[in-house]
Design a protein around this motif. Sequence first.
Motif, PDB file in Angstrom:
ATOM      1  N   SER A 211       0.979  -1.325   0.066  1.00 30.70           N
ATOM      2  CA  SER A 211       0.060   0.029   0.000  1.00 30.70           C
ATOM      3  C   SER A 211       0.816   1.223   0.150  1.00 30.70           C
ATOM      4  CB  SER A 211      -0.980  -0.093   1.274  1.00 30.70           C
ATOM      5  OG  SER A 211      -0.071  -0.174   2.514  1.00 30.70           O
ATOM      6  N   THR A 212       2.125   1.033  -0.101  1.00 32.54           N
ATOM      7  CA  THR A 212       3.089   2.203  -0.310  1.00 32.54           C
ATOM      8  C   THR A 212       3.316   2.894  -1.475  1.00 32.54           C
ATOM      9  OG1 THR A 212       4.093   1.355   1.913  1.00 32.54           O
ATOM     10  CG2 THR A 212       5.295   3.010   0.571  1.00 32.54           C
ATOM     11  N   THR A 213       3.367   4.042  -1.770  1.00 31.00           N
ATOM     12  CA  THR A 213       3.395   4.766  -3.043  1.00 31.00           C
ATOM     13  C   THR A 213       4.886   5.314  -3.202  1.00 31.00           C
ATOM     14  OG1 THR A 213       2.432   6.794  -2.517  1.00 31.00           O
ATOM     15  CG2 THR A 213       0.904   4.955  -3.574  1.00 31.00           C
ATOM     16  N   VAL A 214       5.072   5.201  -4.520  1.00 27.90           N
ATOM     17  CA  VAL A 214       6.681   5.768  -4.886  1.00 27.90           C
ATOM     18  C   VAL A 214       6.387   6.885  -5.964  1.00 27.90           C
ATOM     19  CG1 VAL A 214       8.869   5.107  -5.487  1.00 27.90           C
ATOM     20  CG2 VAL A 214       7.460   3.696  -4.202  1.00 27.90           C
ATOM     21  N   ALA A 215       7.167   7.748  -5.910  1.00 29.32           N
ATOM     22  CA  ALA A 215       7.570   8.996  -7.016  1.00 29.32           C
ATOM     23  C   ALA A 215       8.936   8.545  -7.383  1.00 29.32           C
ATOM     24  CB  ALA A 215       7.071  10.165  -6.834  1.00 29.32           C
ATOM     25  N   TYR A 224      14.917   3.502 -14.084  1.00 27.27           N
ATOM     26  CA  TYR A 224      14.162   2.589 -14.465  1.00 27.27           C
ATOM     27  C   TYR A 224      14.393   1.262 -13.502  1.00 27.27           C
ATOM     28  CZ  TYR A 224      12.695  -1.515 -16.993  1.00 27.27           C
ATOM     29  OH  TYR A 224      12.104  -2.676 -17.016  1.00 27.27           O
ATOM     30  N   TYR A 225      15.943   0.923 -13.434  1.00 32.46           N
ATOM     31  CA  TYR A 225      15.823  -0.358 -12.699  1.00 32.46           C
ATOM     32  C   TYR A 225      15.339  -0.247 -11.011  1.00 32.46           C
ATOM     33  CZ  TYR A 225      18.226  -2.462 -16.721  1.00 32.46           C
ATOM     34  OH  TYR A 225      18.149  -3.237 -17.827  1.00 32.46           O
ATOM     35  N   ALA A 226      15.322   0.767 -10.617  1.00 31.25           N
ATOM     36  CA  ALA A 226      14.747   1.035  -9.294  1.00 31.25           C
ATOM     37  C   ALA A 226      13.390   1.039  -9.353  1.00 31.25           C
ATOM     38  CB  ALA A 226      15.112   2.534  -8.546  1.00 31.25           C
ATOM     39  N   ALA A 227      12.589   1.324 -10.457  1.00 33.06           N
ATOM     40  CA  ALA A 227      11.038   1.109 -10.551  1.00 33.06           C
ATOM     41  C   ALA A 227      10.994  -0.383 -10.980  1.00 33.06           C
ATOM     42  CB  ALA A 227      10.759   2.005 -11.771  1.00 33.06           C
ATOM     43  N   GLU A 228      11.746  -1.040 -11.615  1.00 34.12           N
ATOM     44  CA  GLU A 228      11.356  -2.303 -12.028  1.00 34.12           C
ATOM     45  C   GLU A 228      11.447  -3.355 -10.983  1.00 34.12           C
ATOM     46  OE1 GLU A 228      13.357  -4.835 -15.489  1.00 34.12           O
ATOM     47  OE2 GLU A 228      14.645  -5.163 -13.495  1.00 34.12           O
ATOM     48  N   LYS A 229      12.582  -3.145 -10.162  1.00 32.19           N
ATOM     49  CA  LYS A 229      12.740  -3.835  -8.748  1.00 32.19           C
ATOM     50  C   LYS A 229      11.575  -3.568  -7.781  1.00 32.19           C
ATOM     51  CE  LYS A 229      15.277  -6.810  -7.973  1.00 32.19           C
ATOM     52  NZ  LYS A 229      15.017  -8.229  -7.897  1.00 32.19           N
ATOM     53  N   LYS A 236       3.732   0.475  -5.318  1.00 37.42           N
ATOM     54  CA  LYS A 236       2.816   1.152  -6.247  1.00 37.42           C
ATOM     55  C   LYS A 236       3.744   2.354  -6.933  1.00 37.42           C
ATOM     56  CE  LYS A 236      -1.628   1.479  -5.662  1.00 37.42           C
ATOM     57  NZ  LYS A 236      -2.705   1.778  -5.278  1.00 37.42           N
ATOM     58  N   ILE A 237       4.109   2.345  -8.051  1.00 35.91           N
ATOM     59  CA  ILE A 237       4.849   3.380  -8.585  1.00 35.91           C
ATOM     60  C   ILE A 237       3.794   4.371  -9.284  1.00 35.91           C
ATOM     61  CG2 ILE A 237       6.719   4.212 -10.260  1.00 35.91           C
ATOM     62  CD1 ILE A 237       7.443   1.972  -8.408  1.00 35.91           C
ATOM     63  N   VAL A 238       3.464   5.637  -8.643  1.00 33.52           N
ATOM     64  CA  VAL A 238       2.660   6.546  -9.120  1.00 33.52           C
ATOM     65  C   VAL A 238       2.790   7.772  -9.646  1.00 33.52           C
ATOM     66  CG1 VAL A 238       0.940   5.898  -6.922  1.00 33.52           C
ATOM     67  CG2 VAL A 238       2.631   7.738  -6.716  1.00 33.52           C
ATOM     68  N   ALA A 239       4.243   8.078  -9.847  1.00 35.13           N
ATOM     69  CA  ALA A 239       4.932   9.125 -10.791  1.00 35.13           C
ATOM     70  C   ALA A 239       6.334   8.802 -10.858  1.00 35.13           C
ATOM     71  CB  ALA A 239       4.705  10.325  -9.733  1.00 35.13           C
ATOM     72  N   VAL A 240       6.280   9.141 -12.396  1.00 37.44           N
ATOM     73  CA  VAL A 240       7.768   9.105 -13.127  1.00 37.44           C
ATOM     74  C   VAL A 240       7.983  10.164 -13.854  1.00 37.44           C
ATOM     75  CG1 VAL A 240       9.027   7.589 -14.360  1.00 37.44           C
ATOM     76  CG2 VAL A 240       7.764   6.584 -12.771  1.00 37.44           C
ATOM     77  N   SER A 241       9.149  10.815 -13.911  1.00 43.17           N
ATOM     78  CA  SER A 241       9.582  11.778 -14.669  1.00 43.17           C
ATOM     79  C   SER A 241      10.991  11.500 -15.504  1.00 43.17           C
ATOM     80  CB  SER A 241       9.739  13.124 -13.940  1.00 43.17           C
ATOM     81  OG  SER A 241      10.748  13.168 -13.423  1.00 43.17           O
ATOM     82  N   ASP A 242      11.303  12.099 -16.800  1.00 49.48           N
ATOM     83  CA  ASP A 242      12.249  12.053 -17.364  1.00 49.48           C
ATOM     84  C   ASP A 242      12.590  13.749 -17.703  1.00 49.48           C
ATOM     85  OD1 ASP A 242      10.841  13.011 -19.529  1.00 49.48           O
ATOM     86  OD2 ASP A 242      10.712  11.106 -20.223  1.00 49.48           O
ATOM     87  N   SER A 243      13.569  14.128 -18.428  1.00 50.16           N
ATOM     88  CA  SER A 243      13.989  15.199 -18.588  1.00 50.16           C
ATOM     89  C   SER A 243      13.101  16.447 -19.287  1.00 50.16           C
ATOM     90  CB  SER A 243      15.349  15.381 -19.785  1.00 50.16           C
ATOM     91  OG  SER A 243      15.350  14.783 -20.710  1.00 50.16           O
ATOM     92  N   GLN A 244      12.124  15.713 -19.991  1.00 49.89           N
ATOM     93  CA  GLN A 244      11.048  16.469 -20.409  1.00 49.89           C
ATOM     94  C   GLN A 244       9.881  16.749 -19.537  1.00 49.89           C
ATOM     95  OE1 GLN A 244      10.223  15.473 -24.679  1.00 49.89           O
ATOM     96  NE2 GLN A 244      12.034  14.206 -24.544  1.00 49.89           N
ATOM     97  N   GLY A 245       9.695  16.127 -18.554  1.00 50.63           N
ATOM     98  CA  GLY A 245       8.599  16.158 -17.688  1.00 50.63           C
ATOM     99  C   GLY A 245       8.389  14.993 -17.354  1.00 50.63           C
ATOM    100  N   GLY A 246       6.909  14.534 -16.467  1.00 50.98           N
ATOM    101  CA  GLY A 246       6.511  13.776 -15.520  1.00 50.98           C
ATOM    102  C   GLY A 246       5.152  13.182 -16.073  1.00 50.98           C
ATOM    103  N   SER A 285       4.799  15.728  -5.080  1.00 49.22           N
ATOM    104  CA  SER A 285       3.560  14.934  -5.352  1.00 49.22           C
ATOM    105  C   SER A 285       3.135  14.207  -4.221  1.00 49.22           C
ATOM    106  CB  SER A 285       3.782  14.187  -6.428  1.00 49.22           C
ATOM    107  OG  SER A 285       4.578  13.044  -6.288  1.00 49.22           O
ATOM    108  N   GLU A 286       1.775  13.570  -4.155  1.00 59.15           N
ATOM    109  CA  GLU A 286       1.205  12.555  -3.183  1.00 59.15           C
ATOM    110  C   GLU A 286       1.820  11.293  -3.463  1.00 59.15           C
ATOM    111  OE1 GLU A 286      -0.612  13.353  -0.721  1.00 59.15           O
ATOM    112  OE2 GLU A 286      -1.387  15.448  -1.335  1.00 59.15           O
ATOM    113  N   ALA A 287       2.998  10.962  -2.581  1.00 54.38           N
ATOM    114  CA  ALA A 287       3.656   9.774  -2.580  1.00 54.38           C
ATOM    115  C   ALA A 287       4.273   9.501  -1.341  1.00 54.38           C
ATOM    116  CB  ALA A 287       4.683   9.690  -3.736  1.00 54.38           C
ATOM    117  N   ASP A 288       4.427   8.332  -0.833  1.00 59.44           N
ATOM    118  CA  ASP A 288       5.077   8.093   0.580  1.00 59.44           C
ATOM    119  C   ASP A 288       6.527   7.998   0.433  1.00 59.44           C
ATOM    120  OD1 ASP A 288       2.413   7.360   1.939  1.00 59.44           O
ATOM    121  OD2 ASP A 288       2.536   5.501   0.596  1.00 59.44           O
TER     122      ASP A 288
END
Length: 416
Positions: A211-215, A224-229, A236-246, A285-288
Amino acid sequence: MPVSISPYEVAINQLENAAKLINLESEILEILKKPQKIITVNIPVLMDDGSVKVFTGYRVQHNNFRGPYKGGIRYHPDVNLDEVTALAMWMTWKCAVLDVPFGGGKGGITCPIKYMSIREKERMTRRFVDMIANEIGPEIDIPAPDVYTDAQTMAWIFDEYSKLKGYPVYGVVTGKPVELGGSEGRKEATGYGVAACVKEATKYLGLDIHSTTVAIQGFGNVGYYAAEKLYEYGFKIVAVSDSQGGVYIKEGIDPKELLEYKNKTGSVIGFKDTKKISNEALLTSEADILVPAALENQITGANADKIKAKIIVEGANGPTTPEADEILFKKKVLIVPDILANAGGVTVSYFEWVQNMQRFRWSKEEVLKRMEEKMIKAFHDVLSLSENLKIDMRNAALSLALKRTAEAYRLKGREF
């Protein structure tokens, strides 16, 4: 927006604070404030159009009390000596925190890398090696990939150095292609190490993983590899960004699907069912849990008070300014600092070096298992010191690194 702040000033500020906490002798502190050696070279490169351009290259060797210098080489138009010196110092602490028998070094070339052809990059790399060959080597200083350098770059360094020596010297660099003595698991290592720290921090605070969220700010190799693992663990990955935005979606993102989308379109922006957000908005953003895995100085005095995360795990180098550190510590936000959180890469670099020196190869599963074990032990070593001294984990990590580095100096019995 990121603020302009000297990375070296940040590094010195952190060092002085940690030195006070452990009552470090003033003479050792003065030694550790300065790198042992700074190598600056001007590299002539034949360009594809027949012209010759000269680029400035650096190799900063901060400290070798605990072993050979170790650290990446980056190619970027903004590379400067201040930045490289700070990064070399942080490598000393990173190796010491993980109890890896290396010291700290870092290198870089100031160049318009995005506008250079592969042949121009190769000629520049080989010429750089020619100019610093006497300063690097398996028992002296072991470079690795960093910003805009990769396994191919390391292959060129390995080949050029080996030509100069007259025989293959596999241990001169790490991060090489597997076919040239590189280690299995290297590309995943830093991101997976970040994920291991996220998991341990989550358990420490008694949060339920599912039930823990991650940005995650940054969707390059580390992000990417942090998100994959983390996705594999059940976060729950709720937000991701790159150099152009998220992008943000409270229902969660499958990082493999997002990577496929980014590879097709060039950015994460516009991924299905998501809301577009800026890099700055992602940080608040709203993330734990917040994982800054992009650039330095992203979390500052200007935005720290707006951060909602309970845990920050630093995938990037130096993403949090000292002013922000103080604000977040008062808010009781648990920060797992960069010199611990993103040390999975240097840990597997060490494993690659060991395999090269032994002429032996480990399986990917064994490499990643050993890396995770080392990361978890280091996390709890730092956490224990943090609790004992009632200090934040950054100061605890630096204090632990300083203790180990200073003890190596004392045991050698050096005299002035």
